[in-house]
Design a protein around this motif. Structure first.
Motif, short mmCIF file in Angstrom:
data_model
loop_
_atom_site.label_atom_id
_atom_site.label_comp_id
_atom_site.label_asym_id
_atom_site.label_seq_id
_atom_site.Cartn_x
_atom_site.Cartn_y
_atom_site.Cartn_z
N GLN A 19 -36.59 -34.30 17.63
CA GLN A 19 -38.04 -34.42 18.46
C GLN A 19 -37.57 -33.15 19.66
OE1 GLN A 19 -39.73 -38.00 19.37
NE2 GLN A 19 -40.34 -37.52 16.95
N SER A 20 -36.21 -33.40 20.05
CA SER A 20 -34.99 -32.89 20.98
C SER A 20 -35.29 -31.32 20.95
CB SER A 20 -33.69 -33.35 21.64
OG SER A 20 -33.45 -33.16 20.86
N TYR A 21 -34.95 -30.61 19.82
CA TYR A 21 -34.99 -29.05 19.32
C TYR A 21 -36.92 -28.66 19.33
CZ TYR A 21 -30.38 -30.57 18.55
OH TYR A 21 -29.11 -31.11 18.98
N GLN A 22 -37.04 -29.60 19.31
CA GLN A 22 -38.70 -29.36 18.62
C GLN A 22 -38.96 -27.94 19.86
OE1 GLN A 22 -41.47 -31.63 18.42
NE2 GLN A 22 -43.10 -30.63 17.23
N TRP A 23 -39.85 -27.44 19.13
CA TRP A 23 -39.84 -25.81 19.86
C TRP A 23 -39.09 -24.61 20.33
CZ3 TRP A 23 -44.07 -25.34 17.67
CH2 TRP A 23 -45.25 -26.52 17.16
N LYS A 24 -37.32 -25.40 20.15
CA LYS A 24 -36.31 -24.28 20.51
C LYS A 24 -35.22 -24.03 19.46
CE LYS A 24 -36.13 -27.73 24.41
NZ LYS A 24 -35.43 -28.93 24.48
N ASN A 25 -35.59 -24.49 18.02
CA ASN A 25 -34.82 -24.11 17.01
C ASN A 25 -35.29 -24.95 15.88
OD1 ASN A 25 -32.72 -25.21 19.26
ND2 ASN A 25 -32.04 -23.65 18.87
N ARG A 26 -34.92 -24.21 15.46
CA ARG A 26 -35.19 -24.55 13.53
C ARG A 26 -33.97 -25.31 12.53
NH1 ARG A 26 -36.95 -19.25 14.64
NH2 ARG A 26 -39.04 -19.36 14.20
N LEU A 27 -34.20 -26.37 12.05
CA LEU A 27 -32.99 -27.50 11.69
C LEU A 27 -32.89 -26.72 10.54
CD1 LEU A 27 -33.88 -29.95 13.97
CD2 LEU A 27 -31.95 -28.70 14.89
N LEU A 28 -31.20 -27.21 9.94
CA LEU A 28 -30.60 -26.93 8.62
C LEU A 28 -30.03 -28.19 8.25
CD1 LEU A 28 -31.11 -25.72 5.91
CD2 LEU A 28 -29.42 -24.43 5.96
N LEU A 29 -30.61 -29.46 8.18
CA LEU A 29 -29.78 -30.46 7.92
C LEU A 29 -29.66 -29.98 6.30
CD1 LEU A 29 -33.48 -33.17 8.84
CD2 LEU A 29 -31.29 -31.84 10.24
N VAL A 30 -28.03 -30.77 5.83
CA VAL A 30 -27.21 -30.90 4.74
C VAL A 30 -27.16 -31.82 4.65
CG1 VAL A 30 -25.22 -29.89 3.64
CG2 VAL A 30 -26.77 -28.13 4.97
N PHE A 31 -27.56 -32.26 3.79
CA PHE A 31 -26.74 -34.69 3.64
C PHE A 31 -25.94 -34.55 2.46
CE2 PHE A 31 -31.28 -34.42 5.18
CZ PHE A 31 -31.29 -35.31 6.27
N ALA A 32 -24.59 -35.24 2.78
CA ALA A 32 -24.08 -35.23 1.29
C ALA A 32 -23.06 -36.85 1.57
CB ALA A 32 -22.97 -33.46 1.52
N PRO A 33 -23.05 -36.84 0.02
CA PRO A 33 -22.48 -38.37 0.62
C PRO A 33 -20.52 -38.33 1.19
CG PRO A 33 -22.65 -38.11 -1.87
CD PRO A 33 -23.02 -36.54 -0.52
N SER A 34 -19.62 -36.55 1.16
CA SER A 34 -18.94 -36.87 1.93
C SER A 34 -18.90 -35.34 2.58
CB SER A 34 -17.83 -37.59 1.16
OG SER A 34 -17.29 -37.02 -0.11
N GLU A 35 -17.41 -34.98 2.78
CA GLU A 35 -17.46 -33.89 2.58
C GLU A 35 -16.56 -33.40 1.35
OE1 GLU A 35 -15.50 -32.01 6.54
OE2 GLU A 35 -15.68 -34.33 7.16
N ASN A 36 -16.09 -33.78 0.74
CA ASN A 36 -15.07 -33.35 -0.72
C ASN A 36 -16.61 -33.87 -1.74
OD1 ASN A 36 -12.58 -34.04 1.15
ND2 ASN A 36 -13.32 -36.18 0.13
N THR A 37 -17.97 -33.93 -1.96
CA THR A 37 -18.26 -33.10 -2.45
C THR A 37 -18.81 -32.04 -3.15
OG1 THR A 37 -19.89 -35.47 -1.84
CG2 THR A 37 -21.30 -33.91 -2.78
N PRO A 38 -18.43 -31.76 -4.07
CA PRO A 38 -18.50 -30.59 -4.64
C PRO A 38 -20.06 -29.33 -3.88
CG PRO A 38 -18.12 -31.95 -6.58
CD PRO A 38 -18.07 -32.76 -5.27
N GLU A 39 -20.52 -30.05 -3.97
CA GLU A 39 -22.28 -29.19 -3.71
C GLU A 39 -22.09 -28.82 -2.28
OE1 GLU A 39 -23.40 -31.97 -6.81
OE2 GLU A 39 -22.29 -32.40 -5.22
N TYR A 40 -21.30 -30.33 -1.20
CA TYR A 40 -21.83 -29.73 -0.06
C TYR A 40 -20.48 -28.07 0.05
CZ TYR A 40 -19.95 -30.35 4.70
OH TYR A 40 -19.51 -29.47 6.02
N GLN A 41 -19.16 -28.32 0.00
CA GLN A 41 -18.37 -27.44 -0.07
C GLN A 41 -18.45 -26.23 -0.49
OE1 GLN A 41 -15.04 -29.13 -1.94
NE2 GLN A 41 -14.31 -30.35 -0.67
#
Length: 160
Positions: free
Chosen positions: A43-65
């Protein structure tokens, strides 16, 4: 050349804002168990920024990479659209703009958006609502086109 200069002049205030947000968060919201992590309140970013949330099991997840590879070299486009990247992992250190996030906040955000341990990308508008949800990596141009079609972004582009 003119467009490039406009982007560059926008970059400096953005970086100052980012630095201020990071400094405020790191000073006021560290936890004793994980002293170098930030508490994240979307909520602290509301009206200031758009957010792109990228969820993944880990950094090694092929989709994340794959998603991160697609985002490489897109910094100016993110800055131009006031878009912040938040990387949220089930296992590993989650980050907002490279700064670690408190693990409890990751759990809370995952619950807020009803995310399990699967890969997912969610675009959050400046109004704080989810605008796009993908379960596979998404091309940056698709995200940018959706943002550029938003009424608030249209006003921003007219005022530039």
């Amino acid at each position: 050349m003119v467009r490039y200069l406009k982007r560059m002049t926008k970059l400096i205030p953005f970086l100052l804002t980012l630095f201020t947000i990071s400094a405020n968060l790191s000073v006021t919201s560290t936890t004793p168990t994980t002293p170098n992590t930030l508490m994240l309140n979307l909520q602290s970013y509301q009206w200031k920024n758009r957010l792109l949330l990228v969820f993944a099991p880990s950094e090694n997840t092929p989709e994340y990479q794959q998603q991160m590879q697609l985002f490489s070299n897109q910094t100016a486009e993110f800055v131009d659209r006031d878009l912040l990247l938040i990387e949220l992992f089930s296992n590993g250190t989650s980050r907002i703009n490279g700064k670690p996030i408190n693990p409890e906040d990751v759990t809370s955000i995952k619950q807020q958006f009803n995310i399990g341990d699967e890969f997912s990308v969610i675009l959050v508008g400046k109004d704080g609502t989810a605008k796009r949800r993908e379960m596979t990596p998404v091309e940056p141009t698709a995200i940018f086109q959706q943002i550029d079609a938003m009424p608030m972004r249209q006003r921003e582009m007219r005022s530039q």
